[in-house]
Design an enzyme around this catalytic site. Structure first.
Site, short mmCIF file in Angstrom:
data_model
loop_
_atom_site.label_atom_id
_atom_site.label_comp_id
_atom_site.label_asym_id
_atom_site.label_seq_id
_atom_site.Cartn_x
_atom_site.Cartn_y
_atom_site.Cartn_z
N ARG A 17 0.76 -1.12 0.02
CA ARG A 17 0.06 0.16 -0.08
C ARG A 17 0.86 1.23 -0.10
O ARG A 17 1.85 1.14 0.59
CB ARG A 17 -0.87 -0.08 1.09
CG ARG A 17 -1.97 1.13 1.24
CD ARG A 17 -2.81 0.77 2.45
NE ARG A 17 -3.48 -0.42 2.11
CZ ARG A 17 -4.62 -0.64 1.37
NH1 ARG A 17 -5.18 0.10 0.84
NH2 ARG A 17 -5.16 -1.74 1.33
N GLY A 77 -26.13 -4.35 -0.04
CA GLY A 77 -25.42 -5.16 1.07
C GLY A 77 -24.76 -4.37 1.88
O GLY A 77 -25.04 -3.15 2.31
N TYR A 78 -23.82 -4.91 2.53
CA TYR A 78 -23.05 -4.21 3.70
C TYR A 78 -22.73 -2.57 3.47
O TYR A 78 -23.00 -1.94 4.14
CB TYR A 78 -21.77 -5.02 4.02
CG TYR A 78 -22.04 -6.19 5.06
CD1 TYR A 78 -22.41 -7.38 4.41
CD2 TYR A 78 -21.54 -6.06 6.35
CE1 TYR A 78 -22.71 -8.43 5.29
CE2 TYR A 78 -21.64 -7.38 7.31
CZ TYR A 78 -22.23 -8.57 6.71
OH TYR A 78 -22.23 -9.80 7.33
N ILE A 79 -21.79 -2.93 2.14
CA ILE A 79 -21.30 -1.44 1.99
C ILE A 79 -22.40 -0.40 1.59
O ILE A 79 -22.29 0.83 1.86
CB ILE A 79 -20.14 -1.55 0.92
CG1 ILE A 79 -18.87 -2.35 1.50
CG2 ILE A 79 -19.70 -0.34 0.43
CD1 ILE A 79 -17.79 -2.62 0.64
N GLU A 101 -30.94 -2.93 -6.19
CA GLU A 101 -30.44 -4.19 -5.53
C GLU A 101 -31.00 -5.23 -6.81
O GLU A 101 -32.17 -5.21 -7.11
CB GLU A 101 -30.95 -4.53 -4.34
CG GLU A 101 -31.05 -5.93 -3.86
CD GLU A 101 -29.47 -6.52 -3.81
OE1 GLU A 101 -28.56 -6.11 -3.37
OE2 GLU A 101 -29.16 -7.91 -4.74
N GLY A 124 -19.91 -6.55 -4.01
CA GLY A 124 -19.23 -7.44 -3.49
C GLY A 124 -17.62 -7.12 -3.70
O GLY A 124 -17.33 -6.23 -4.36
N HIS A 182 -30.31 -4.52 35.36
CA HIS A 182 -31.45 -3.59 34.76
C HIS A 182 -31.32 -2.26 35.20
O HIS A 182 -30.80 -1.71 36.10
CB HIS A 182 -32.64 -4.15 35.66
CG HIS A 182 -33.83 -3.22 35.41
ND1 HIS A 182 -34.62 -3.43 34.29
CD2 HIS A 182 -34.44 -2.27 36.20
CE1 HIS A 182 -35.55 -2.46 34.21
NE2 HIS A 182 -35.46 -1.92 35.26
#
Ligand code: FAD
Ligand code: NAD
Length: 476
Positions: A36, A186-188, A207, A280, A454
């Site tokens: 990176r 999805g998630y992102i 979707e 994905g 509680h």
């Protein structure tokens, strides 16, 4: 002469850095290679994934609380304004501190970091090529591939980083888009859609399937959709995106027109100023030399094939994390890294994939451990259900956060805890208790017999477990 190591790890994400540090702690001489730019360790998760997305989710949730929810608590706030540049700077600082933390741990445990692209060169050799083209040869007794994954691109809608975005650019927008079109529910799509929705964008999710969150419990996914729609998300299911055109906008700037087809073949168009493609992720193996090294991988998915101990078909080369099979989650990668290193040191740890929890950091949050109801039915497993809404929780009422519920699924005969699905406030934290009980092979009654303080959100987990094992309604 090549530098020699007990273990050379390629990729410094949660899988790779965890394996490298653990192996070094256990007495091995370890190197970790990372390509990176900016010599940033931490992989997708720390640099362009979990951490920056959660930093923006927390910032945008705070903005939402101050702008809208505070009023309901009797707090009048005026003059609230948004400084996207400052929000992004905070996110960058969070990322930098955490990635620097990995560099610190590498120094502390004497993991040698090599910055550049690692390539398998046969017979235990790995060649690292740095940005300036300088090559260094490493000799390893063991090699671990932990090269992670990249965003999947749609062939007819290539990322340009400005209008057609991957998650990486959607985490770095300099201003709030007017209309963010998201391909993939999805998630992102839901997490980054939540960030920009809360900050003021119109968000439309396209979707392909008849439902969002295809790997989540069906009932939870349907309820998430209803809640997000109430928050202003627009959803188009059964919608197949076919292309996108970038045009000059009527009022200046640029417009993107996304073309799609409905299930019955009807032509649809959606016009916005940005489109996030979140359909994905695919394993990252570019330039790794898999073919030359004879490493077996799935030609369709690109995932490196391993046995239960992470070994590939080539002796001395193993793989973990997003680049192999299983859920593409940071904690799955890091557990595998830990276990791989401990196995190398002769220990016998084990990872039960069915007990890896998942969390979707929208609000209210979604978390799960174990199979969905659909999967249990497919497997022919008879189960009991305890489902208790947060409406019945004193703490949720005090917080003014009563959307959602806890669903506990336990074996119809033995009461063994099979799965827990939570939609609700702080579901990310509530799931931990359920994972622990499942790891110990416990029952719904085991959770129910533990005293939950509680008032707390955890009481709802206890109540749902009590309902599952006893079949009786809870106190409401
Ligand atoms: P990675 O983190 O992808 O790291 C692999 C590293 O290897 C990279 O830094 C790459 O540069 C390096 N590399 C690749 N090839 C080479 C080479 N040849 N030589 C040297 N270096 C190389 N998961 C969660 O559990 N929770 C979340 O909240 C979450 N949020 C996410 C949000 C977003 C926007 C995204 C994109 C992902 C998110 N994920 C989340 C998924 C998570 O980031 C991944 O599952 C995780 O990072 C995988 O870890 P890894 O170590 O396998 O690979
Ligand atoms: P995803 O698999 O979660 O969702 C992709 C969605 O896109 C699916 O609903 C799928 O049906 C849909 N889709 C696929 N092709 C399509 C098309 N052509 N048109 C319309 N929809 C289409 O993938 P993602 O959201 O890109 O995230 C990638 C992975 O990163 C996740 O699977 C997860 O493993 C990881 N992640 C995890 C977290 C977390 O743990 N909180 C957060 C972000 C990402």
């Amino acid at each position: 002469m090549a530098d020699e190591f007990d273990l050379v790890v390629i990729g410094a994400g949660p899988g790779g850095y965890t394996a490298a540090i653990r192996a070094a702690q256990l007495g091995m001489k370890v190197a970790c290679i990372e390509k990176r730019s900016g010599k940033a360790l931490g992989g997708t998760c720390l640099n362009i994934g979990c951490i920056p997305s959660k930093a923006l989710l927390d910032s945008s949730e705070l903005f939402e609380v101050i702008s809208h929810k505070a009023k309901r608590h009797g707090i009048a706030v005026s003059g609230v304004s948004l400084d996207v540049t400052a929000m992004m700077a905070r996110k960058t600082k969070v990322v930098k501190e955490l990635t620097d933390g990995i560099a610190y741990l590498f120094k502390k445990y004497k993991v040698t970091a090599y910055y550049g692209a690692g390539k398998l060169a046969g017979n235990g050799k790995v060649v690292v090529t740095d940005d300036a083209g300088k090559m260094t040869e490493l000799q390893a007794k063991n090699i671990l591939l932990a090269t992670g994954s990249d965003s999947t691109e749609l062939p007819f809608m290539k990322f340009d980083g400005k209008i057609v975005l991957s998650s990486t650019e959607a985490l770095e927008l300099p201003e709030v888009p007017k209309h963010l079109i998201i391909v993939g529910g999805g998630y992102i799509g839901l997490e980054l859609g939540s960030v920009w929705k809360r900050l003021g964008a119109k968000v439309t999710v396209l979707e392909f399937l008849p439902r969002i969150l295809p790997v989540s419990d069906g009932g939870i996914a349907a309820d998430v959709q209803k809640i997000l729609a109430k928050q202003g998300f627009e959803f188009h299911l059964n919608t197949k995106v076919t292309g996108a055109e970038i045009k000059p906008g009527i009022l200046g700037g640029t417009t993107v027109v996304v073309h799609a087809e409905s299930k019955d073949g009807g032509k649809l168009t959606f016009e916005g100023d940005k489109v996030l493609v979140a359909v994905g992720r695919k394993p990252h193996t570019t330039g790794l030399g898999l073919d030359e090294a004879g490493i077996d991988y799935d030609k369709k998915t690109g995932k490196v094939k391993t046995d239960a101990h992470f070994h590939t078909n080539v002796a001395g080369v193993s793989a973990i994390g997003d680049v192999i099979d299983g859920p593409m989650l940071a904690h799955k990668a890091s557990e595998e890294g830990l276990i791989y290193a401990e196995q190398l040191a002769g220990m016998k740890p084990h990872l039960d994939y069915e007990k890896i929890p998942s969390v979707i950091y929208i609000w209210p949050e979604v978390s799960a451990v174990g199979p969905t109801e659909e999967q249990l039915k497919e497997r022919g497993i008879k189960y009991k259900t305890g489902k208790v809404p947060f409406l019945a929780s004193g703490r949720a009422k005090a917080m003014d956060e009563q959307d959602g519920y806890v669903k506990v699924l336990s074996d119809a005969t033995t009461d063994k805890l099979l799965a827990v699905h939570i939609l609700g406030p702080r579901a990310s934290d509530l799931i931990a208790e359920c994972v622990t009980v499942m790891e110990y092979g416990g029952s719904a009654e085991d959770i129910a017999r533990c005293t939950h303080s509680h008032p707390s959100l955890a009481e709802t987990v206890g109540d749902a477990a009590r309902m599952a094992y006893s079949g009786l309604p809870v106190n409401f």
